[in-house]
Design a protein around this motif. Structure first.
Motif: not given
Length: 478
Positions: A220-231
């Motif tokens: 996904p296109a993200v701006t914040r670290f918590h939006e990233l998938p755990l892997p």
């Protein structure tokens, strides 16, 4: 420090804007080749006396030059895996085609210290209010084949068009990880204070463990670290925060350690080069866990360059010009409380240079564009120093724009140091020469300078690349 005069040995001319200069040994080859990446999306290398195309991703890169021809997006990073000769892996960072958005704010931004609303803006509606998406990808050069994409590591949604970094991908010889150096997201004065927010990806120096094969399909296109998938979170550590905009990172071996050099592009007053040896990166998973628990992280060992409260060694200022008498220009501290809060946590610069400086042995700068350690013997006066470039020095007596080279050294007592301008040959006559990039070979014994004749990315074929050499040396241009 000694007075140094060097020659600029021409290597290649009539190319587009050269943003990244690296060397690598191609699989099956025996010679270290110079690779040149242009902002438009071309990657060339010098082979057997001529310029050859390694990869052309112009169709993948966002259309540049929409607002007057100046643009800070495009192909911004190229790094070869330390095992490139054997595994063919290399990495790209670029602004992706087809991702243009309206931007995060309808107009420009200037903070007002007397108006709290301007000091506490929030980036809202991020999925629709953004400028573009940057991507970081892993590519492979298979044996007897053409380069192809292997996986996408990150998709980063960026609020504005500027401050995306340049020469933004470099491998750490210390950890073996890929280091991503980017910027605070753009505009000016970091409107949303992204650089000091632990959860924001913008305004950080990030290590990526590429040995961990996440293989997330279309992340996904993200701006914040918590939006990233755990892997993906598990591959990342944060090395530094408080970044405004940064032209890469350079590592200099010193005994059994590495000195790290980074530069922070300034706002109104000053450009700064930082150095550090020890740091303690924070795993992104720990940052996310602390955010979820609403608890405070221990930042001991994390490097903080101080932005947005500090611009180099100065509290960030707003300059209000007095047209009748420039000597009376008013200077207000833009973010007083933030400057106080980060004053003891920030890393002081190794050296800085001002945007206005009338001293005869100094120069007024525009924007820092490259920082590289030099360990060669070809220019003995520079051996062991760090060399840096500015886009264009400000001189009223100079009719055409000229970039500038300078150097400094790390002091044995750890204190900040002065810098000295490097005198160079002038190859340009009446033509402008903006110094847009600085690179080195693998063992840092040779330095390469990227030059462009215009500030506009839409002015094609005005780029050139030179090698910095002893003043008496000369050579052909391909």
């Amino acid at each position: 420090m000694m007075k140094v005069k060097i020659g600029l040995q021409p290597i290649v001319s009539r190319i587009n804007l050269p943003t990244v200069l690296k060397t690598a040994i191609l699989p099956g080859d025996s010679m270290e080749r110079l690779f040149i990446a242009t902002q438009l999306g071309e990657i060339f290398y010098i082979g057997n006396g001529d310029l050859r195309t390694f990869l052309d991703i112009r169709a993948r890169v966002i259309k540049l030059g929409g607002s007057g021809g100046y643009d800070e997006r495009g192909l911004l990073g190229l790094a070869f895996h330390p095992g490139f000769y054997y595994n063919g892996l290399f990495y790209l960072h670029y602004s992706a085609a087809g991702t243009q958005g309206p931007g995060a704010l309808p107009g420009g931004f200037t903070p007002d210290p007397c108006n709290p609303e301007t000091l506490n803006l929030r980036w809202t509606n991020r999925e629709t209010q953004y400028d573009h998406i940057d991507t970081v990808e892993e590519w492979i050069l298979p044996s007897n084949g053409q380069p192809r994409i292997r996986r996408t590591l990150l998709h980063l949604r960026r609020p504005f068009s500027n401050h995306n970094g340049v020469n933004s991908l470099n491998f750490s010889p210390e950890t073996g990880k890929l280091v991503l150096t980017t910027g605070d997201g753009g505009s000016g004065y970091d409107p949303f204070n992204l650089s000091q927010d632990d959860m924001e990806i913008a305004g950080k120096i990030i290590e990526i463990d590429v040995a961990k094969n996440t293989f997330i399909n279309n992340p996904p296109a993200v701006t914040r670290f918590h939006e990233l998938p755990l892997p993906a979170q598990e591959t990342l550590t944060v090395m530094a925060k408080g970044v405004r905009n940064i032209p890469g990172i350079s590592f200099q071996r010193y005994n059994n350690q590495y000195i790290k050099f980074v530069g922070n592009v300034g706002q109104e007053l000053v450009e700064s080069i930082f150095s550090f040896v020890h740091y303690k990166p924070i795993p992104v998973t720990q940052l996310v866990q602390a955010s979820n628990r609403n608890s405070r992280m221990n930042h001991e060992g994390l490097i903080n360059l101080g932005w947005r409260g500090w611009e180099g060694d100065f509290p960030t200022m707003i300059l209000n010009g007095c047209s009748a008498n420039p000597a009376l220009d008013k200077k207000d501290i833009a973010f007083f409380n933030e400057a106080v809060k980060t004053s003891v946590r920030r890393l002081p610069p190794l050296t800085s240079y001002l945007h206005k400086d009338q001293r005869p042995d100094k120069f007024g700068g525009t924007a820092l564009t490259g920082v590289q350690a030099y360990m060669g013997n070809g220019i003995p006066a520079l051996t062991g120093s760090v060399v840096f470039t500015d886009l264009a020095q400000k001189k009223e007596s100079q009719r055409q724009n000229r970039g500038v080279l300078a150097y400094t050294r790390v002091r044995t007592d750890g204190k900040p140091n002065d810098y000295r301008v490097i005198e160079t040959d002038d190859h340009y006559g009446s033509q402008s020469a903006y110094y847009v990039s600085l690179g080195s070979n693998l063992n840092q014994t040779r330095l390469y300078l990227g030059v462009h004749g215009s500030m506009k990315v839409t002015d094609f074929n005005q780029g050139a690349v030179f090698e910095l050499v002893g003043h008496q040396d000369r050579g052909p241009m391909y």
